[in-house]
Design a protein around this motif. Structure first.
Motif, PDB file in Angstrom:
ATOM      1  N   CYS A   1       0.826  -1.211   0.000  1.00 44.15           N
ATOM      2  CA  CYS A   1       0.000   0.000   0.000  1.00 44.15           C
ATOM      3  C   CYS A   1       0.862   1.264   0.000  1.00 44.15           C
ATOM      4  O   CYS A   1       0.395   2.335  -0.365  1.00 44.15           O
ATOM      5  CB  CYS A   1      -0.949   0.003   1.196  1.00 44.15           C
ATOM      6  N   HIS A   2       2.109   1.127   0.425  1.00 43.26           N
ATOM      7  CA  HIS A   2       3.052   2.246   0.468  1.00 43.26           C
ATOM      8  C   HIS A   2       4.398   1.764  -0.053  1.00 43.26           C
ATOM      9  O   HIS A   2       4.809   0.638   0.221  1.00 43.26           O
ATOM     10  CB  HIS A   2       3.216   2.780   1.892  1.00 43.26           C
TER      11      HIS A   2
ATOM     12  N   ASP B   1      -5.951  11.606   1.689  1.00 46.34           N
ATOM     13  CA  ASP B   1      -5.197  10.665   0.866  1.00 46.34           C
ATOM     14  C   ASP B   1      -3.863  10.430   1.565  1.00 46.34           C
ATOM     15  O   ASP B   1      -3.010  11.305   1.605  1.00 46.34           O
ATOM     16  CB  ASP B   1      -4.983  11.239  -0.528  1.00 46.34           C
TER      17      ASP B   1
ATOM     18  N   SER C   1      -1.746   7.944   0.820  1.00 44.13           N
ATOM     19  CA  SER C   1      -0.917   7.048   0.021  1.00 44.13           C
ATOM     20  C   SER C   1       0.560   7.439   0.005  1.00 44.13           C
ATOM     21  O   SER C   1       1.417   6.583  -0.188  1.00 44.13           O
ATOM     22  CB  SER C   1      -1.463   6.928  -1.407  1.00 44.13           C
TER      23      SER C   1
END
Length: 141
Positions: free
Chosen positions: A57-58, A111, A113
């Motif tokens: 995810c990162h 967000d 991210s």
């Protein structure tokens, strides 16, 4: 699915793993190690839909999945406030320089991210509790 439903469902899935590890005699450090991305995608493939894609995810080398979601994330499924005729539903309580407010039509969502804060082992150790839901209870506003 709203934030609140996701948090409740994730807390249940998290607890299931923690209960299993405690039955096996794991201590705090072993539990944190278990939640390493590489281990989780192999042993808990249903915990995150990204595991099946071998995708993080990162973008970080050592990603820990214990705090999937961040204690600094704030949300309200009914909306927090209006900004320029748009409804804000979430934000970062520490205003991370790596996060941003995303505008999606009439909705504003945080967000995260670009932010890796909750996925570093040291952060997990600092905020650790066997009850993930207890850590995350500060998130709902």
């Amino acid at each position: 699915m709203g934030y609140e439903t996701w948090v409740q469902e994730h807390a249940t899935a998290h607890k299931k793993i923690i209960d299993k590890l405690l039955q096996q005699g794991y201590d705090k450090e072993q539990i944190i190690d278990y939640f390493d991305f590489e281990n989780m995608k192999e042993k808990e493939s249903d915990f995150c839909p990204l595991y099946a894609k071998n995708k993080k995810c990162h973008d970080m080398e050592e990603l820990n999945c214990y705090l999937c979601s961040c204690p600094n994330f704030r949300f309200n499924d009914k909306g927090i406030k209006k900004i320029d005729n748009k409804t804000q539903f979430s934000y970062c309580s520490i205003e991370s320089k790596d996060g941003r407010q995303g505008i999606y039509g009439e909705k504003i969502h945080q967000d995260c991210s670009g932010c890796t804060v909750p996925h570093h082992r040291a952060y997990v150790q600092k905020h650790f509790d066997l009850d993930w839901a207890k850590i995350m209870q500060v998130c709902k506003v």
